[in-house]
Design a protein around this motif. Structure first.
Motif, short mmCIF file in Angstrom:
data_model
loop_
_atom_site.label_atom_id
_atom_site.label_comp_id
_atom_site.label_asym_id
_atom_site.label_seq_id
_atom_site.Cartn_x
_atom_site.Cartn_y
_atom_site.Cartn_z
N LYS A 185 0.84 -1.20 0.00
CA LYS A 185 0.00 0.00 0.00
C LYS A 185 0.88 1.25 0.00
CE LYS A 185 -3.81 2.25 2.33
NZ LYS A 185 -4.79 2.22 3.41
N GLY A 186 1.94 1.24 0.78
CA GLY A 186 2.86 2.37 0.81
C GLY A 186 3.57 2.57 -0.51
N LEU A 187 3.96 1.47 -1.14
CA LEU A 187 4.63 1.53 -2.43
C LEU A 187 3.69 2.11 -3.49
CD1 LEU A 187 7.40 0.76 -3.60
CD2 LEU A 187 6.37 -1.38 -4.34
N GLN A 188 2.44 1.71 -3.47
CA GLN A 188 1.46 2.25 -4.41
C GLN A 188 1.25 3.74 -4.19
OE1 GLN A 188 -1.96 -0.23 -3.80
NE2 GLN A 188 -1.10 -1.94 -4.95
N ALA A 189 1.19 4.16 -2.94
CA ALA A 189 1.01 5.58 -2.63
C ALA A 189 2.23 6.38 -3.10
CB ALA A 189 0.79 5.78 -1.14
N LEU A 190 3.43 5.82 -2.91
CA LEU A 190 4.64 6.50 -3.36
C LEU A 190 4.67 6.59 -4.89
CD1 LEU A 190 7.35 7.82 -2.71
CD2 LEU A 190 8.36 5.51 -2.69
N GLN A 191 4.26 5.53 -5.58
CA GLN A 191 4.20 5.57 -7.04
C GLN A 191 3.24 6.65 -7.51
OE1 GLN A 191 3.07 1.45 -7.61
NE2 GLN A 191 5.10 0.92 -8.38
N GLN A 192 2.10 6.75 -6.87
CA GLN A 192 1.10 7.76 -7.23
C GLN A 192 1.69 9.16 -7.04
OE1 GLN A 192 -2.97 7.26 -5.77
NE2 GLN A 192 -2.92 9.39 -5.09
N TYR A 193 2.37 9.37 -5.92
CA TYR A 193 2.98 10.67 -5.64
C TYR A 193 4.03 11.02 -6.70
CZ TYR A 193 5.98 14.14 -3.45
OH TYR A 193 6.72 15.27 -3.20
N LEU A 194 4.91 10.07 -7.01
CA LEU A 194 5.98 10.33 -7.98
C LEU A 194 5.43 10.58 -9.37
CD1 LEU A 194 8.56 7.66 -6.77
CD2 LEU A 194 8.69 10.14 -6.46
N LYS A 195 4.39 9.88 -9.73
CA LYS A 195 3.78 10.08 -11.05
C LYS A 195 3.19 11.48 -11.16
CE LYS A 195 0.44 8.05 -14.22
NZ LYS A 195 -0.55 6.99 -14.43
N ARG A 196 2.54 11.93 -10.11
CA ARG A 196 1.92 13.25 -10.12
C ARG A 196 2.96 14.37 -10.02
NH1 ARG A 196 -0.75 12.87 -5.77
NH2 ARG A 196 0.67 14.10 -4.51
N GLU A 197 3.95 14.20 -9.15
CA GLU A 197 4.92 15.27 -8.89
C GLU A 197 6.13 15.22 -9.82
OE1 GLU A 197 4.31 17.73 -6.75
OE2 GLU A 197 2.39 16.78 -6.31
N GLY A 198 6.34 14.12 -10.51
CA GLY A 198 7.46 14.00 -11.43
C GLY A 198 8.79 13.67 -10.79
N GLY A 199 8.81 13.32 -9.53
CA GLY A 199 10.04 12.93 -8.86
C GLY A 199 10.16 13.58 -7.50
N ALA A 233 14.54 -3.53 -3.84
CA ALA A 233 14.62 -3.36 -5.30
C ALA A 233 13.45 -2.53 -5.81
CB ALA A 233 14.65 -4.72 -5.98
N ALA A 234 12.26 -2.75 -5.27
CA ALA A 234 11.08 -1.98 -5.69
C ALA A 234 11.26 -0.50 -5.36
CB ALA A 234 9.82 -2.53 -5.02
N LEU A 235 11.81 -0.20 -4.19
CA LEU A 235 12.07 1.19 -3.83
C LEU A 235 13.16 1.79 -4.71
CD1 LEU A 235 11.86 0.85 0.05
CD2 LEU A 235 10.29 2.14 -1.40
N ALA A 236 14.20 1.03 -4.98
CA ALA A 236 15.28 1.51 -5.83
C ALA A 236 14.79 1.81 -7.23
CB ALA A 236 16.42 0.49 -5.87
N THR A 237 13.87 0.99 -7.73
CA THR A 237 13.28 1.21 -9.05
C THR A 237 12.56 2.55 -9.12
OG1 THR A 237 13.04 -1.16 -9.40
CG2 THR A 237 11.67 0.26 -10.75
N LEU A 238 12.00 2.98 -8.01
CA LEU A 238 11.29 4.25 -7.95
C LEU A 238 12.24 5.43 -7.71
CD1 LEU A 238 8.08 3.29 -5.94
CD2 LEU A 238 8.34 3.62 -8.40
N GLY A 239 13.53 5.13 -7.59
CA GLY A 239 14.51 6.20 -7.45
C GLY A 239 14.87 6.54 -6.01
N VAL A 240 14.52 5.69 -5.08
CA VAL A 240 14.88 5.92 -3.68
C VAL A 240 16.35 5.56 -3.53
CG1 VAL A 240 14.40 5.26 -1.28
CG2 VAL A 240 12.52 5.43 -2.92
N ASP A 241 17.19 6.59 -3.35
CA ASP A 241 18.64 6.39 -3.40
C ASP A 241 19.19 5.46 -2.33
OD1 ASP A 241 18.15 8.21 -1.39
OD2 ASP A 241 19.69 9.62 -2.01
N TRP A 242 18.69 5.53 -1.10
CA TRP A 242 19.23 4.69 -0.03
C TRP A 242 18.87 3.22 -0.21
CZ3 TRP A 242 15.27 2.23 2.22
CH2 TRP A 242 14.05 2.87 2.29
N ALA A 243 17.89 2.90 -1.03
CA ALA A 243 17.46 1.51 -1.22
C ALA A 243 18.43 0.75 -2.12
CB ALA A 243 16.06 1.47 -1.82
N SER A 244 19.20 1.45 -2.93
CA SER A 244 20.11 0.76 -3.84
C SER A 244 21.51 0.62 -3.25
CB SER A 244 20.18 1.50 -5.17
OG SER A 244 20.63 2.82 -4.97
N ALA A 245 21.74 1.20 -2.09
CA ALA A 245 23.09 1.14 -1.48
C ALA A 245 23.35 -0.18 -0.81
CB ALA A 245 23.24 2.27 -0.48
#
Length: 94
Positions: free
Chosen positions: A29-43, A82-94
């Motif tokens: 649910k949190g991931l979906q909300a974050l995707q919605q936010y990023l889609k609307r705000e552009g990053g 990996a799902a968070l990193a795909t959305l551009g969350v920098d700390w998730a790919s470290a």
């Protein structure tokens, strides 16, 4: 008759299994909300006080959720990171 009990027909759920299901559902649910936010705000990351409103009419405290995921990143599954990193969350790919 005193002390008479009926036998269980199904095994009881363990507490760990119940928490894992709820935790995975909350993460999704949190991931979906974050995707919605990023889609609307552009990053960019939502501020800690940001509340996202999914199409189902509920409210999700996306900023707090993301901060919590960061604090608990050592307990996240590799697929969740990996799902968070795909959305551009920098700390998730470290």
């Amino acid at each position: 008759m005193r002390g008479s009990y009926t036998a269980r027909t199904a095994p009881a759920k363990t507490a760990a299994a119940s928490r894992a299901g709820r935790g995975a559902e909350a993460f999704d649910k949190g991931l979906q909300a974050l995707q919605q936010y990023l889609k609307r705000e552009g990053g960019g990351a939502p501020g800690r006080s940001h509340v996202e409103r999914p199409p189902d009419g509920s409210e999700h405290r996306t900023g707090v959720w993301l901060a919590n995921q960061r604090q608990r990143r050592d307990r996240l599954q590799p697929a969740q990171l990996a799902a968070l990193a795909t959305l551009g969350v920098d700390w998730a790919s470290a």
